[in-house]
Design an enzyme around this catalytic site. Structure first.
Site, PDB file in Angstrom:
ATOM      1  N   HIS A  47       0.645  -1.111  -0.101  1.00  0.00           N
ATOM      2  CA  HIS A  47       0.062   0.128  -0.078  1.00  0.00           C
ATOM      3  C   HIS A  47       0.866   1.281   0.035  1.00  0.00           C
ATOM      4  O   HIS A  47       1.025   1.880   1.050  1.00  0.00           O
ATOM      5  CB  HIS A  47      -0.980   0.086   1.104  1.00  0.00           C
ATOM      6  N   PHE A  48       1.353   1.645  -0.820  1.00  0.00           N
ATOM      7  CA  PHE A  48       1.667   1.174  -2.257  1.00  0.00           C
ATOM      8  C   PHE A  48       3.041   1.035  -2.525  1.00  0.00           C
ATOM      9  O   PHE A  48       3.781   1.965  -2.249  1.00  0.00           O
ATOM     10  CB  PHE A  48       1.105   2.107  -3.343  1.00  0.00           C
TER      11      PHE A  48
END
EC number: 4.2.1.59
Length: 140
Positions: A47-48
């Site tokens: 993420h991410f």
């Protein structure tokens, strides 16, 4: 309040303990605490990968844990488990990224029996990252 003192109050533990330090607490009323956001946290793996951002739900969970410190600091609530009863009016204003120090401010605005409401704000360097109203229930 350091991490050991925090762990004496709330039941959360690694990897889900999301409060690192408490500046001050007024039992049953208010807390100001901090979460140090580190790239070493598991959620940043996905993420991410190209742009790590702390998930909004974890910002809200950090606020809820801070609020739990205020509620569970009351003698009559020691040892109880705080549960979410609702999340209202959540707004995200800025990203929270590794290296940020997240300031967690929670005011308990209502308490009736074992149900309560807290108004919570998460900030990074006095810039609001998240505002939310948290409803909680205390269980044994």
């Amino acid at each position: 309040m350091n991490i050991k003192e925090i762990q004496e109050i709330i039941p959360h533990r690694y990897p889900f303990l999301l409060v690192d330090f408490v500046e001050y607490v007024i039992p049953g009323e208010k807390v100001v605490a901090y979460k140090n956001v580190s790239i070493n946290e598991q959620h940043f793996i996905g993420h991410f990968p190209e742009e790590p951002v702390m998930p909004g739900v974890l910002i809200i969970e950090s606020l809820a844990q801070a609020g739990a410190i205020a509620i569970l600091s009351l003698e009559e609530n020691k040892g109880k488990i705080p549960y979410f009863a609702g999340i209202n009016k959540a707004r995200f204003r800025r990203k929270v990224v590794p290296g940020d120090r997240l300031k967690l401010e929670v005011d308990i605005i209502k308490m009736k029996g074992n149900i309560g409401v807290g108004k919570a704000i998460a900030k990074v360097e006095e810039e609001i990252a998240c505002e939310v109203e948290l409803m909680f229930a205390l269980g044994s």
